[in-house]
Scaffold this active site. Sequence first.
Site, PDB file in Angstrom:
ATOM      1  N   MET A   1     -69.639 -39.083  -4.069  1.00 20.65           N
ATOM      2  CA  MET A   1     -68.865 -38.865  -2.856  1.00 20.65           C
ATOM      3  C   MET A   1     -69.766 -39.060  -1.640  1.00 20.65           C
ATOM      4  O   MET A   1     -70.829 -38.463  -1.565  1.00 20.65           O
ATOM      5  CB  MET A   1     -68.299 -37.441  -2.837  1.00 20.65           C
ATOM      6  CG  MET A   1     -67.301 -37.160  -3.942  1.00 20.65           C
ATOM      7  SD  MET A   1     -66.677 -35.479  -3.885  1.00 20.65           S
ATOM      8  CE  MET A   1     -68.104 -34.574  -4.485  1.00 20.65           C
ATOM      9  N   GLN A  72     -77.229 -41.412  -6.923  1.00 22.04           N
ATOM     10  CA  GLN A  72     -76.454 -42.649  -6.826  1.00 22.04           C
ATOM     11  C   GLN A  72     -76.962 -43.507  -5.674  1.00 22.04           C
ATOM     12  O   GLN A  72     -77.101 -43.027  -4.542  1.00 22.04           O
ATOM     13  CB  GLN A  72     -74.965 -42.369  -6.628  1.00 22.04           C
ATOM     14  CG  GLN A  72     -74.153 -43.661  -6.706  1.00 22.04           C
ATOM     15  CD  GLN A  72     -72.690 -43.464  -6.457  1.00 22.04           C
ATOM     16  OE1 GLN A  72     -72.257 -43.441  -5.299  1.00 22.04           O
ATOM     17  NE2 GLN A  72     -71.901 -43.351  -7.517  1.00 22.04           N
ATOM     18  N   CYS A 101     -67.708 -48.673  -4.146  1.00 24.81           N
ATOM     19  CA  CYS A 101     -67.352 -48.216  -2.798  1.00 24.81           C
ATOM     20  C   CYS A 101     -66.481 -49.272  -2.117  1.00 24.81           C
ATOM     21  O   CYS A 101     -66.909 -50.413  -1.925  1.00 24.81           O
ATOM     22  CB  CYS A 101     -68.606 -47.966  -1.968  1.00 24.81           C
ATOM     23  SG  CYS A 101     -68.234 -47.422  -0.274  1.00 24.81           S
ATOM     24  N   HIS A 169     -63.563 -45.917 -12.198  1.00 24.27           N
ATOM     25  CA  HIS A 169     -62.526 -45.376 -11.309  1.00 24.27           C
ATOM     26  C   HIS A 169     -61.286 -46.242 -11.491  1.00 24.27           C
ATOM     27  O   HIS A 169     -61.329 -47.454 -11.275  1.00 24.27           O
ATOM     28  CB  HIS A 169     -63.025 -45.452  -9.860  1.00 24.27           C
ATOM     29  CG  HIS A 169     -62.103 -44.827  -8.870  1.00 24.27           C
ATOM     30  ND1 HIS A 169     -62.531 -44.405  -7.631  1.00 24.27           N
ATOM     31  CD2 HIS A 169     -60.775 -44.546  -8.900  1.00 24.27           C
ATOM     32  CE1 HIS A 169     -61.517 -43.905  -6.949  1.00 24.27           C
ATOM     33  NE2 HIS A 169     -60.443 -43.988  -7.706  1.00 24.27           N
ATOM     34  N   ASN A 202     -62.608 -41.740 -14.161  1.00 26.61           N
ATOM     35  CA  ASN A 202     -62.598 -41.140 -12.832  1.00 26.61           C
ATOM     36  C   ASN A 202     -61.271 -41.435 -12.144  1.00 26.61           C
ATOM     37  O   ASN A 202     -60.769 -42.549 -12.207  1.00 26.61           O
ATOM     38  CB  ASN A 202     -63.763 -41.691 -12.008  1.00 26.61           C
ATOM     39  CG  ASN A 202     -63.786 -41.177 -10.574  1.00 26.61           C
ATOM     40  OD1 ASN A 202     -64.016 -41.938  -9.646  1.00 26.61           O
ATOM     41  ND2 ASN A 202     -63.547 -39.895 -10.379  1.00 26.61           N
ATOM     42  N   GLY A 203     -60.720 -40.405 -11.482  1.00 25.33           N
ATOM     43  CA  GLY A 203     -59.506 -40.587 -10.694  1.00 25.33           C
ATOM     44  C   GLY A 203     -58.432 -39.578 -11.027  1.00 25.33           C
ATOM     45  O   GLY A 203     -58.028 -39.442 -12.189  1.00 25.33           O
ATOM     46  N   ALA A 226     -63.931 -35.970  -8.206  1.00 21.43           N
ATOM     47  CA  ALA A 226     -64.536 -35.961  -6.872  1.00 21.43           C
ATOM     48  C   ALA A 226     -63.660 -35.135  -5.933  1.00 21.43           C
ATOM     49  O   ALA A 226     -63.968 -33.987  -5.621  1.00 21.43           O
ATOM     50  CB  ALA A 226     -64.710 -37.388  -6.354  1.00 21.43           C
ATOM     51  N   ARG A 227     -62.509 -35.679  -5.532  1.00 26.20           N
ATOM     52  CA  ARG A 227     -61.629 -34.939  -4.623  1.00 26.20           C
ATOM     53  C   ARG A 227     -61.129 -33.646  -5.260  1.00 26.20           C
ATOM     54  O   ARG A 227     -60.944 -32.646  -4.579  1.00 26.20           O
ATOM     55  CB  ARG A 227     -60.451 -35.833  -4.197  1.00 26.20           C
ATOM     56  CG  ARG A 227     -60.865 -36.998  -3.301  1.00 26.20           C
ATOM     57  CD  ARG A 227     -59.664 -37.837  -2.890  1.00 26.20           C
ATOM     58  NE  ARG A 227     -58.965 -38.353  -4.055  1.00 26.20           N
ATOM     59  CZ  ARG A 227     -57.640 -38.365  -4.194  1.00 26.20           C
ATOM     60  NH1 ARG A 227     -56.868 -37.874  -3.246  1.00 26.20           N
ATOM     61  NH2 ARG A 227     -57.086 -38.870  -5.281  1.00 26.20           N
TER      62      ARG A 227
END
Length: 307
Positions: A1, A72, A101, A169, A202-203, A226-227
């Site tokens: 993130m 990262q 990204c 992701h 991821n997601g 992440a979120r």
Amino acid sequence: MVRYSKLPFRHLVSLYDVHITHTPMILAREFSRSSIARSADFSSSHHERGLFLLRPKGGKQPTLVRGALVAQFAATEPRHLADAAELISPWVDGIDLNCGCPQPWAYTEHIGSWLLRKPEVVYDLVRATKDRLGWNFSVSIKIRVDEPKQTERLIQTAIRAGVDYVTVHGRTRHQASTAPVNLPTIRFAVDAAKGEVPIVANGDAWSMEDVLRIRTETVAQGVMSARGLLANPALFAGYRSTPAEAITRFVEIATSYGGLPFALFHRHIACMLEERLGRAEKTYFNSLTSHAGVLDYLEGRGLSLPK
């Protein structure tokens, strides 16, 4: 993130069953060239990694293992990534190359999602780092999904370069985070890896129910959030929303490490409080302009905070 997984937040989530934490994305070129950049971009503590009981299959005795910290990096030049990895290697357990990204500035700089269709560049980046630090040092990549042939080519090329695992992701670089994650594309990535390296999905991991569903539908070997963790740092410990103690702990940890810039501190607390606040309270909280104001607000809601 980007920005949000700095030391205090990593330490916090390690207390709630997060086994592997990542630093914010760091620009390898600047990190390798500037001591000022290194001081600004990275700090660590031997307290930030958790200890966990690993329960092997087959009824064997559980083993106590230490959590891992991964740095990262964003890079396009193999030498810059290898230099940065060598400099940070004494303090981390591995490095991760950001190939996902989606921000336009990153694509323009030939980093992040620009690498999704440059498997030969990814090969050189991974191989240079492996050659520099040895094959026992973990090097992973994080990608977004693409057309199936592009995804398969990228994963297989990274495997040939020596990558240790791949985080996928389940959105394309053109999709916003509000778009539903595409789990079948992550399942395709798992198949594309052919069991040669683990795939981490991821997601849209917002709860343990989501995590278990993602594992089942993708057969990935791990799940990254992440979120979801920003909203609930105790997600992987089974909490459905942020427990009050996690907010208290975050304030204590951030204070013990010398604090965080106000905008970052405020944003973390706002994310943790999101489900608790009505519209008027959100408006008020967002109007706060100082650490003291946030602490007064939290104490007014009954949280016991360090003095």
